[in-house]
Design an enzyme around this catalytic site. Structure first.
Site, PDB file in Angstrom:
ATOM      1  N   HIS A 171      -6.887  -7.066   0.534  1.00 41.68           N
ATOM      2  CA  HIS A 171      -5.854  -6.039   0.417  1.00 41.68           C
ATOM      3  C   HIS A 171      -4.744  -6.217   1.444  1.00 41.68           C
ATOM      4  CE1 HIS A 171      -4.070  -2.123  -0.335  1.00 41.68           C
ATOM      5  NE2 HIS A 171      -4.273  -1.763   0.923  1.00 41.68           N
ATOM      6  N   ASP A 199       0.846  -1.190   0.000  1.00 43.80           N
ATOM      7  CA  ASP A 199       0.000   0.000   0.000  1.00 43.80           C
ATOM      8  C   ASP A 199       0.892   1.254   0.000  1.00 43.80           C
ATOM      9  OD1 ASP A 199      -3.020   0.810   0.516  1.00 43.80           O
ATOM     10  OD2 ASP A 199      -1.853   1.988   1.933  1.00 43.80           O
TER      11      ASP A 199
END
Length: 300
Positions: A272, A107
């Site tokens: 994620h 991320d």
């Protein structure tokens, strides 16, 4: 109680004037630095780090502006640019005695890792990116109704004041939304880890917003310069990514081929927060990356 990665030593390392990072270090052997994402801290790597520490020196910092690292005032976009944050990580490696090291990021940490690879190819031996696109491409593919999944990108791109006040009005709701919506396996982030993430994020609202605001301004400019000059990632690169293309209508692997000469791209079935949802698989992918040959300038 402060949560830590068991078996890791903690220290503060000065990486720039007035900026020290909170760093966990464990294991021994060839070094790899692991960079966390939003809205997390270095703890997101706890299981992967423990695995890799069996035969590597594993370095897990909180990024500037996050966790227990320093949070300098956002006097201009450069303070939280990925270029500045990447320089922090290079300085961290050198402070710990490593002139060259492998780097993996998830991320926001992946954006820092990408910038480190572009700016410091002599330092980064291998690079892994978990579930992002390079900044410039991210903005280019976000459009229409599908862009609603990235509403936070647009919110935190606004001028200083508004996003900070809105988020401060209900910080646990805001940050907790992402921990819930982006996780396929809710048990991957236990209650104590979740509480630590929320507490750290509440204490870092201005710097988190500044990090995102930089990605809508100066970070794009840096990527545009690299694209126009042909600067690419020349070390072995591994990308693990959800199937964003199906949802947003683009070819993720094709985008990455434009940035990396030596690329392995895998579409994965995890959520994620993949270092927490599939730590054994992520550790395996990182080990495979580290076996790939590094070609230095002048070598064939």
């Amino acid at each position: 109680m402060t949560l830590t990665i068991p078996g890791f030593d903690y220290q503060r390392v000065t990486v720039a004037d007035g900026v020290s990072l909170n760093v966990a270090v464990g294991g021994s052997g060839a070094p790899i630095v692991l960079l966390h994402g939003f809205p997390q801290t270095h703890l997101c790597w706890r299981q992967v780090a423990a695995d890799l520490a069996a035969d590597h020196t594993v370095i897990c910092p909180d990024l500037r502006g996050y966790g227990d690292s320093d949070k300098p005032d956002d006097v201009d976009d450069s303070v939280y640019s990925k270029r500045t944050m990447a320089a922090d990580i290079v300085a961290l490696g050198r402070a710990l005695g490593f002139e060259r090291f492998a780097l993996a990021g998830h991320d926001r940490g992946a954006l820092v890792a990408i910038r480190a690879g572009l700016d410091h190819p002599e330092v980064i031996t291998h690079l892994a990116s978990l579930d992002v696109l390079p900044t410039l491409d991210m903005w280019e593919v976000m459009q229409g109704r599908s862009a609603a999944v990235g509403f936070h990108l647009y919110l935190m791109a606004q001028a200083a004041g508004l996003p900070e006040q809105l988020i401060a009005g209900a910080p646990d709701v805001f940050f907790g939304h992402f921990l819930d919506a982006w996780t396929q396996d809710p048990e991957a982030i236990p209650a104590d880890i979740r509480a630590a993430y929320l507490a750290a994020s509440r204490a870092a609202i201005p710097s988190i917003v500044a990090d995102y605001r930089a990605s809508a301004t100066i970070d794009v400019e840096h990527d545009e310069t690299d694209r126009s000059t042909g600067n690419r990632l020349r070390m072995p690169v591994s990308v693990l990514q959800q199937d964003w293309g199906a949802a947003l209508g683009f070819d993720a692997a094709g985008i990455w081929r434009g940035w990396a000469e030596n690329l392995t791209h895998a579409t994965v079935p995890w959520g994620h927060f993949m270092a927490e949802e599939a730590p054994a698989d992520v550790a395996k992918a990182l080990r495979e990356l580290l076996t790939r040959r590094v070609v230095r300038p002048g070598q064939q």
